[in-house]
Design an enzyme around this catalytic site. Structure first.
Site: not given
Ligand code: NAD
Length: 427
Positions: A265
């Protein structure tokens, strides 16, 4: 209320599991079939405290995963989009995944009777929901926002390593809404959560997420810069931070000097906001400096070691800690990557250990480094030890007898280990 979550990563899986634990019926959709299979076997696809026990309790009852977005969306009243929003090489946000997810949701909405609410939980640059995602949703569904479906923004603030606890006990709930109805649905969904709710427009909600992350990034680069100055003067930067923290206007959080921030992030969000601001005609010089300080900080630890032992080539180095912080196996943008690459560039022979991130490390470094199965094995043969992640098990001075230690995180209290045996990146 039936919930669909698109993207079962750190945010999506924790959100879905958290909502299921509050009694909602939740379907998780992800394109990663292996992840979906693991979830359906009640296994967490990544390390996160408290997640697997909840999966064991809920999967097969009111929580399930599928690779079919259509199936999850057509049965849901609210659809959370939680897919990744990485940045491109130039720092700009990459909307590829979220556009694909929104397209699948739109196609599913086409055949869905009745109203649903689509909620953007992924972090997106201000204006993205209204100008990019909403038109895409209308185009792919053939339906109209406000009449056939609604859209909202609900940024997530959870911290990896404490994600389940954070999701269930948030500091605040931010709701970005186009009209009151959609915000009302989210308020109802979160009614059992004990947190202040702030209702704003879509762009403001998107900006609150960026401003929050970038503020934390700024605080870290700030204290690291103070730490770099303190090191030149022989001042203990942690005492300085303690002194600052006693001022009620300055909270003690995010004032731990070290090798900088990583993870999925803070680095990408800071870069994306810089890139977007430039596109909007503003040079965010403070934020550019935040990135510069952070890019250089891990390399400083290698520099400290090189200055101390003169030559790193052919030296046996143990790297303890690979995840970007304790409590997670996430190595996205982890300072360990920069440190190990720099050690390898200088010809060092690296053995690495992390309590939970070994599989991810193997995927990044392959055969370039050795992997140890515990901290003792990692250090046994090494002349030099780099402490990169502050796992509590590394706070064990006995482990480092006869070794020269370089600390990227302050794991030892003053006096716990002699200064001649251990040097910090900025203390
Ligand atoms: P991640 O990479 O862990 O998870 C994303 C998931 O989405 C993956 O499992 C992927 O396979 C899936 N995906 C991708 N395209 C897809 C589609 N078309 N249909 C269905 N599934 C699909 O990402 P994350 O860390 O959970 O982050 C997600 C969002 O949340 C980002 O925008 C991030 O900036 C935000 N965020 C993350 C955190 C954190 O700590 N990781 C905290 C707050 C906000």
């Amino acid at each position: 209320m039936r919930v669909a979550i698109i993207g079962a990563g750190y945010v999506g899986l924790v959100t879905g599991t958290g909502l299921a634990s509050r009694g909602y019926d939740v379907s998780l959709a992800d394109i990663d079939a292996q992840k979906v299979a693991m979830i359906n076997q009640s296994r967490a696809p990544f390390h996160e405290a408290g997640l697997e026990p909840l999966l064991q309790k809920l999967v097969g009852k009111n929580l399930r995963a599928t690779v079919e977005t259509n199936k999850a969306v057509t049965t849901a009243d609210v659809v959370f989009i939680c897919v990744q929003t990485y940045c491109q090489d130039d720092g700009a946000i990459d909307l590829t995944h979220i556009k694909q997810a929104v397209t699948s949701v739109g196609k599913a909405l086409k055949n869905r009777e009745g109203h649903s609410l689509v909620i953007i939980k992924s972090t997106v640059i201000p204006g993205t929901t209204e100008k990019v995602l909403l038109p895409l949703l209308e185009k792919t569904s053939g339906k109209k926002e406000g009449e056939d479906f609604r859209i909202a923004v609900n940024p997530e603030f959870l911290r990896e390593g404490r994600a389940v606890e954070d999701f269930l006990n948030p500091d605040r709930i931010v709701i970005g809404e186009l009209e009151n109805d959609s915000g009302d649905v989210l308020c109802q969904l979160y009614q059992d959560f004990n947190a202040p709710v702030l209702r704003v427009d879509l762009m403001t909600a998107e900006m609150i997420k960026y401003a929050s992350n970038v503020f934390l990034a700024t605080k870290i680069s700030f204290i690291n810069e103070i730490g770099n100055i303190c090191k030149k003067l022989g001042i203990d930067t942690y005492k300085v931070a303690q002194g600052m923290s006693l001022d009620s206007r300055i909270s003690p959080h995010f004032l731990s000097a070290g090798i900088g921030f990583g993870g999925s992030c803070l680095p990408k969000d800071t870069k994306a906001l810089v890139s977007a601001a430039q596109e909007w005609g503003y040079q965010p010089s403070l934020l550019q400096s935040v990135i510069k300080v952070n890019d250089e900080q891990p390399l400083r630890l290698v520099e400290v070691a090189a200055n101390s032992v003169r030559e790193l080539s052919q030296r046996k180095v143990a790297v303890l800690g690979l995840a970007f912080k304790p409590g997670t196996d996430d190595m996205r943008d982890a300072p360990a990557i920069k440190i190990i690459n720099e050690l390898l560039r200088r010809g060092a022979l690296v053995t690495a250990y992390d309590p939970v991130a070994m599989d991810n490390a193997r995927g990044i470094f392959g055969k370039q480094i050795e992997y140890a199965s515990n901290a003792e094995d990692a250090v046994s043969d090494a002349e030099l030890v780099f402490i990169v992640t502050e796992w509590t098990e590394f706070n064990n001075p006995a482990l480092y007898r006869g070794k020269k230690v370089f600390c990227g995180r302050r794991v030892f209290s003053p006096g716990q280990i002699s200064n001649s045996d251990c040097e910090g990146v900025c203390w």
